[in-house]
Motif scaffolding. Structure first.
Motif, PDB file in Angstrom:
ATOM      1  N   HIS A   1      28.623  23.989  32.979  1.00 49.47           N
ATOM      2  CA  HIS A   1      28.057  25.235  33.494  1.00 49.47           C
ATOM      3  C   HIS A   1      28.961  26.401  33.083  1.00 49.47           C
ATOM      4  O   HIS A   1      30.173  26.216  32.926  1.00 49.47           O
TER       5      HIS A   1
ATOM      6  N   ALA B   1      20.153  34.027  31.976  1.00 49.93           N
ATOM      7  CA  ALA B   1      20.302  33.275  33.239  1.00 49.93           C
ATOM      8  C   ALA B   1      18.949  32.722  33.680  1.00 49.93           C
ATOM      9  O   ALA B   1      18.872  31.613  34.221  1.00 49.93           O
TER      10      ALA B   1
ATOM     11  N   THR C   1      29.877  30.498  34.195  1.00 46.32           N
ATOM     12  CA  THR C   1      29.639  31.668  35.035  1.00 46.32           C
ATOM     13  C   THR C   1      30.323  32.852  34.380  1.00 46.32           C
ATOM     14  O   THR C   1      31.533  32.809  34.117  1.00 46.32           O
TER      15      THR C   1
ATOM     16  N   PRO D   1      18.720  28.377  33.939  1.00 44.64           N
ATOM     17  CA  PRO D   1      19.151  28.474  35.332  1.00 44.64           C
ATOM     18  C   PRO D   1      20.119  27.375  35.750  1.00 44.64           C
ATOM     19  O   PRO D   1      20.951  27.579  36.631  1.00 44.64           O
TER      20      PRO D   1
ATOM     21  N   THR E   1      25.291  31.252  35.101  1.00 43.67           N
ATOM     22  CA  THR E   1      25.242  32.210  36.212  1.00 43.67           C
ATOM     23  C   THR E   1      25.865  33.516  35.723  1.00 43.67           C
ATOM     24  O   THR E   1      26.915  33.485  35.073  1.00 43.67           O
ATOM     25  N   TYR E   2      25.214  34.630  36.051  1.00 43.87           N
ATOM     26  CA  TYR E   2      25.682  35.942  35.571  1.00 43.87           C
ATOM     27  C   TYR E   2      26.002  36.844  36.755  1.00 43.87           C
ATOM     28  O   TYR E   2      25.171  37.005  37.650  1.00 43.87           O
ATOM     29  N   ARG E   3      27.216  37.410  36.778  1.00 45.08           N
ATOM     30  CA  ARG E   3      27.650  38.268  37.884  1.00 45.08           C
ATOM     31  C   ARG E   3      28.210  39.584  37.358  1.00 45.08           C
ATOM     32  O   ARG E   3      29.424  39.713  37.095  1.00 45.08           O
TER      33      ARG E   3
ATOM     34  N   ASP F   1      33.495  34.651  45.937  1.00 46.81           N
ATOM     35  CA  ASP F   1      32.448  33.708  45.507  1.00 46.81           C
ATOM     36  C   ASP F   1      32.882  32.252  45.600  1.00 46.81           C
ATOM     37  O   ASP F   1      32.044  31.363  45.692  1.00 46.81           O
TER      38      ASP F   1
END
Ligand SMILES: Cc1cc2nc3c(=O)[nH]c(=O)nc-3n(C[C@H](O)[C@H](O)[C@H](O)COP(=O)(O)OP(=O)(O)OC[C@H]3O[C@@H](n4cnc5c(N)ncnc54)[C@H](O)[C@@H]3O)c2cc1C
Ligand code: FES
Length: 364
Positions: A243, A266, A245, A270, A274-276, A306
């Motif tokens: 994964h 994203a 992020t 899925p 993960t995009y922040r 997070d």
């Protein structure tokens, strides 16, 4: 003609020819002899090695990256040192299995896109005269033309496109006031259709494709560029099993770019991505309806909130040196081992004088 000398690289026992006006690192990388390196302009100390025999000119090595007593002890920075005789050096050669070695070459290129994508930030796309091989996360050097009596200089910008796109390469460039390459060139008249000279690939900040751990990628400003190459390589080329992020830090939305692009990635991946995007100078109240779409505060505070722990993950940090150092502290505080944190600090000319490299955390 400029005189050449033989460089012997121990413990490999390899020999390469190097001109008196060429750095020892450049001669090695062009001959396919890998030496560890990061900034390639004498600031980060990553390439530091021992002179076993011979004479060098230390060139523009920062006095912080190569201290006087180290010069007396026979150390050198191969990225700035040029030979004055045949030279034997001993380098700490940690061949990283995940770095594919592509000898450095020169390329002619044409600017095919140059668009402002955020405040003081452009996306520069160039088309090379032929294909190039590189690892996701590496960079090219651009030759900034001579101007107003000032000589040609090299500036380094990270490739933002994936290695599967071998001729059309994307870069993200942030304007630095008073900077030769940005203010004085990319933002000072460079246009679509212009010819540019580049060389590469350089650098060891690359996606470890053999890995399948959760990778936490943190980019400040145009520090997004090599991370975008890594994310695209991982997802679109299927090069990474774990994964990912991506934390993208900016002051306000005015400084953020490619948000819709990463949101759509994203949505397409899925399970794996993960995009922040994070805003340090906006609050949830400022953002109104958009509040759920961003993290608020320093990117490091958002990461800390997070995750309870990041044990077992790997980290990729890129951007201005203070941001990289803050993110390094945060990830280590969340139980990530330093050996699992990879980083690229965007040192510029002023960092040579400031001693940014002396931070106890920025050890090589
Ligand atoms: C590995 C790596 C990858 C990078 N990738 C990117 C990227 O993808 N995108 C990006 O935007 N940037 C990137 N950078 C930063 C980039 O290489 C340049 O440093 C940056 O674009 C500024 O270049 P410039 O020529 O405009 O500024 P410079 O001419 O380097 O000047 C920078 C600042 O230092 C001052 N200065 C100049 N000379 C001196 C001196 N002798 N003493 C003190 N101060 C001085 C200038 O006035 C200016 O304020 C990267 C850096 C590294 C090391
Ligand atoms: S690569 Fe030589 S000092 Fe940074």
């Amino acid at each position: 003609m400029t005189e050449s000398h033989t460089i012997t690289v121990e413990p490999l026992g390899r020999e390469v020819e190097c001109r008196e006006d060429q750095s020892i690192l450049d001669a090695c990388l062009r001959s396919g002899v890998w030496l560890p390196h990061s900034c390639t302009h004498g600031t980060c100390a990553t390439c530091k090695a021992d002179i076993l025999d011979g004479e060098v000119d230390h060139g523009a090595a920062s006095s912080f990256a190569l201290m006087d007593y180290e010069r007396d002890e026979g150390k050198l920075l191969p990225c700035t040192a040029t030979p004055r005789s045949d030279v034997t050096i001993e380098a700490d050669i940690d061949i990283d299995e995940s770095i594919e070695i592509f000898p450095v070459q020169d390329y002619s290129a044409t600017v095919v896109e140059l668009d402002e994508v955020a405040r003081d930030t452009v996306r520069l796309v160039v088309e090379l005269d032929r294909e190039i091989g590189f690892n996701a996360g590496q960079y090219l050097k651009f030759q900034v033309p001579a101007r107003d009596g000032l000589p040609t200089v090299d500036r380094t910008w990270s490739i933002a496109s994936p290695p599967s796109e071998r001729r059309r390469l994307e870069f993200h460039v942030r304007r630095v006031p008073g900077g030769r390459g940005t203010d004085g060139w990319v933002f000072g008249g460079l246009s679509v259709g212009d010819a540019v000279s580049v060389s590469g690939p350089y650098g060891r900040f690359v996606l470890k494709t053999g890995d399948d751990r959760h990778a936490v990628l943190v980019g400040g400003g145009t520090g997004l560029a090599p991370l975008k190459s890594m994310v695209r390589h991982a997802l679109e080329d299927g090069a990474y099993a774990g994964h990912l992020t991506l934390y993208q830090g900016a002051r306000t939305r005015e400084w953020l770019y490619d948000v819709e692009y990463f949101r759509s990635l994203a949505a397409r991946f899925p399970e794996q991505f993960t995009y922040r995007p994070c805003l340090s100078e906006e609050t949830a109240e400022d953002s109104g309806d958009d509040a759920g779409a961003f993290g608020f505060g320093m990117v490091t505070d958002v990461i800390a909130a997070d995750h309870e722990t990041l044990g077992g993950c790997s980290g990729y940090l890129c951007g201005p040196p203070p941001m990289v150092e803050a993110a390094l502290r945060t990830l280590m505080g969340k139980r990530l081992f330093p050996r699992d944190i990879h980083r690229e600090e965007f040192f510029n000319e002023s960092d040579k004088e400031s001693g940014a490299v002396r931070s106890p955390l920025i050890k090589r």
